[in-house]
Design an enzyme around this catalytic site. Structure first.
Site, PDB file in Angstrom:
ATOM      1  N   LYS A 112       0.848  -1.203   0.000  1.00 15.14           N
ATOM      2  CA  LYS A 112       0.000   0.000   0.000  1.00 15.14           C
ATOM      3  C   LYS A 112       0.886   1.257   0.000  1.00 15.14           C
ATOM      4  O   LYS A 112       0.640   2.201  -0.761  1.00 15.14           O
ATOM      5  CB  LYS A 112      -0.904  -0.042   1.244  1.00 15.14           C
ATOM      6  CG  LYS A 112      -1.891   1.062   1.353  1.00 15.14           C
ATOM      7  CD  LYS A 112      -3.063   0.851   0.424  1.00 15.14           C
ATOM      8  CE  LYS A 112      -3.840   2.151   0.293  1.00 15.14           C
ATOM      9  NZ  LYS A 112      -4.773   2.146  -0.810  1.00 15.14           N
ATOM     10  N   LYS A 200      -4.863 -15.518 -13.629  1.00 13.62           N
ATOM     11  CA  LYS A 200      -5.241 -16.140 -12.346  1.00 13.62           C
ATOM     12  C   LYS A 200      -6.655 -15.686 -11.960  1.00 13.62           C
ATOM     13  O   LYS A 200      -6.955 -14.494 -12.003  1.00 13.62           O
ATOM     14  CB  LYS A 200      -4.241 -15.693 -11.276  1.00 13.62           C
ATOM     15  CG  LYS A 200      -4.605 -16.179  -9.902  1.00 13.62           C
ATOM     16  CD  LYS A 200      -3.663 -15.649  -8.828  1.00 13.62           C
ATOM     17  CE  LYS A 200      -4.103 -16.212  -7.491  1.00 13.62           C
ATOM     18  NZ  LYS A 200      -4.101 -15.356  -6.373  1.00 13.62           N
ATOM     19  N   LYS A 203     -10.764 -12.061  -7.462  1.00 11.40           N
ATOM     20  CA  LYS A 203     -11.749 -10.979  -7.347  1.00 11.40           C
ATOM     21  C   LYS A 203     -11.187  -9.689  -7.927  1.00 11.40           C
ATOM     22  O   LYS A 203     -11.891  -8.923  -8.547  1.00 11.40           O
ATOM     23  CB  LYS A 203     -12.080 -10.726  -5.872  1.00 11.40           C
ATOM     24  CG  LYS A 203     -12.935 -11.793  -5.250  1.00 11.40           C
ATOM     25  CD  LYS A 203     -13.378 -11.393  -3.857  1.00 11.40           C
ATOM     26  CE  LYS A 203     -12.301 -11.534  -2.805  1.00 11.40           C
ATOM     27  NZ  LYS A 203     -11.972 -12.919  -2.411  1.00 11.40           N
TER      28      LYS A 203
END
Ligand code: ADP
Ligand code: TRP
Length: 331
Positions: A112, A200, A203
């Site tokens: 992040k 892959k 989500k």
């Protein structure tokens, strides 16, 4: 006595075929050899899921998925993390033994920060303390129930290693027999399950196939699998086909060989291949899907199973916490 296998499942969305083959199925198979402790890590999901109705739905979907696929709540433990207040007490106690540097190095936080730096924003922009302290709560999850092995994907290995390290530090201070040193059990899925576009299944790529779809929704979804533009009559290469890659994960070796031969012979279109895939998915997951929707139509049953599971788990959690409070000197 059987060893303990413990893992947490974050309720962040509808589970997909990648989760099923890569995580759920192997974890359920461990129940033959281990005593299992499987729980819904809802307070971990709270680092990102900030809508109450979405959280509630996700918890029910994830619980229904595991139950429908064969998790037996009578054996081992099955509960939701937020129902065990002792975990959050242990989280605090362990945080007092956790070097801040560990959290700085934790990969979700580091990723992040790297993204923030790349986009020229403040390092800590959009970083809540839940995300920063995430691994410490995981340590409490794991150490509370004396897990011997923690089946996780590769991305979670670092977190389990932190738990090992903290357990060693704590035991050195207070006595070797207090916390069990856990071992990550990396689920080496021989294959990364591909999604609709061949990348892959994830989500975050918006390319997932839910584990449980009603036949007409499944048909629609499979219609979106990306194929090339070869016509029906042309011979096709099964090895490079996204439909075939999924098919072989669910079909028997004979079925797989059969379909490969039909690909190579020509005269079979993508629509036919998708129908074959639908058939094997239906055979593999159809009955579980009925159980899944039955649970979701009666969420009070899920809530009852989780409440009973929490009551059972809290007996063990209290034992652990009593000992910990005593050795640290607050009781
Ligand atoms: P997503 O990438 O959709 O957010 P998660 O990170 O929540 O999935 O996955 C939970 C677990 O499911 C992972 O630790 C991994 O073991 C497994 N998993 C997820 N996607 C796949 C995949 N495409 N192939 C194999 N295993 C997967
Ligand atoms: N962090 C794990 C994940 O993102 C979920 C999790 C929470 C977990 N607590 C755990 C996994 C304890 C194993 C053990 O998938």
């Amino acid at each position: 006595m059987k060893k303990v296998s413990l893992t947490g499942i974050k309720p962040t969305g509808t589970p997909h075929l990648g989760n099923y083959l890569g995580a759920i199925k192997p974890a359920l198979e461990l129940s033959a050899a281990y005593e299992t402790v499987y729980f819904i890590a809802d307070y971990h999901a709270l680092t990102t899921v900030h809508q109450g109705s979405v959280m509630r739905d996700n918890i029910h979907k994830v619980a229904a998925t595991w139950l429908a696929l064969g998790l037996n709540p009578e054996e081992g433990l099955f509960y939701k993390q937020s129902d065990i207040p002792e975990i959050f007490e242990l989280n605090w106690a362990l945080s007092c033994f956790t070097p801040k540097g560990f959290m700085n190095r934790a990969h979700a936080y580091k990723d992040k920060v790297a993204k923030n730096q790349a986009s020229g924003t403040d390092d800590d922009s959009d970083v809540n303390m839940g995300l920063y302290c995430y691994p410490c709560l995981m340590d409490a999850d794991i150490l509370m129930f004396h897990a011997d092995v923690v089946p996780v994907g590769k991305d979670q290995k670092q977190h389990v290693e932190f738990a090992r390290d903290i357990a060693v530090r704590f035991n050195k201070q207070y006595g070797e027999d207090i916390l069990t040193i856990p071992e990550p059990l990396i689920q080496e899925t021989t294959h990364i399950i591909p999604g609709l576009d061949g990348r892959k299944m994830s989500k975050s790529y918006d390319n997932i196939i839910d584990i449980f779809l009603e036949p007409k929704d499944l048909k629609k979804k499979l219609g979106k699998i990306v194929t090339n533009s070869q016509g029906i009559e042309e011979p096709k290469d099964p090895e490079t086909c996204n439909i075939f890659k999924l098919y072989r994960l669910f079909a028997t070796p004979e079925q797989t060989e059969n379909l490969a031969a039909r690909y190579r012979a020509g005269g079979m279109g993508w629509g036919h291949a998708k129908a074959e895939l639908q058939d094997v998915l239906e055979a593999h997951l159809g009955k579980a899907r009925d159980r899944y929707f039955d649970y979701l139509a009666h969420t009070e049953r899920i809530d009852k199973i989780l409440a009973d599971g929490a009551a059972k788990a809290r007996v063990k959690a209290k034992e652990t916490m009593d000992k910990i409070r005593s050795v640290i000197g607050v009781a």
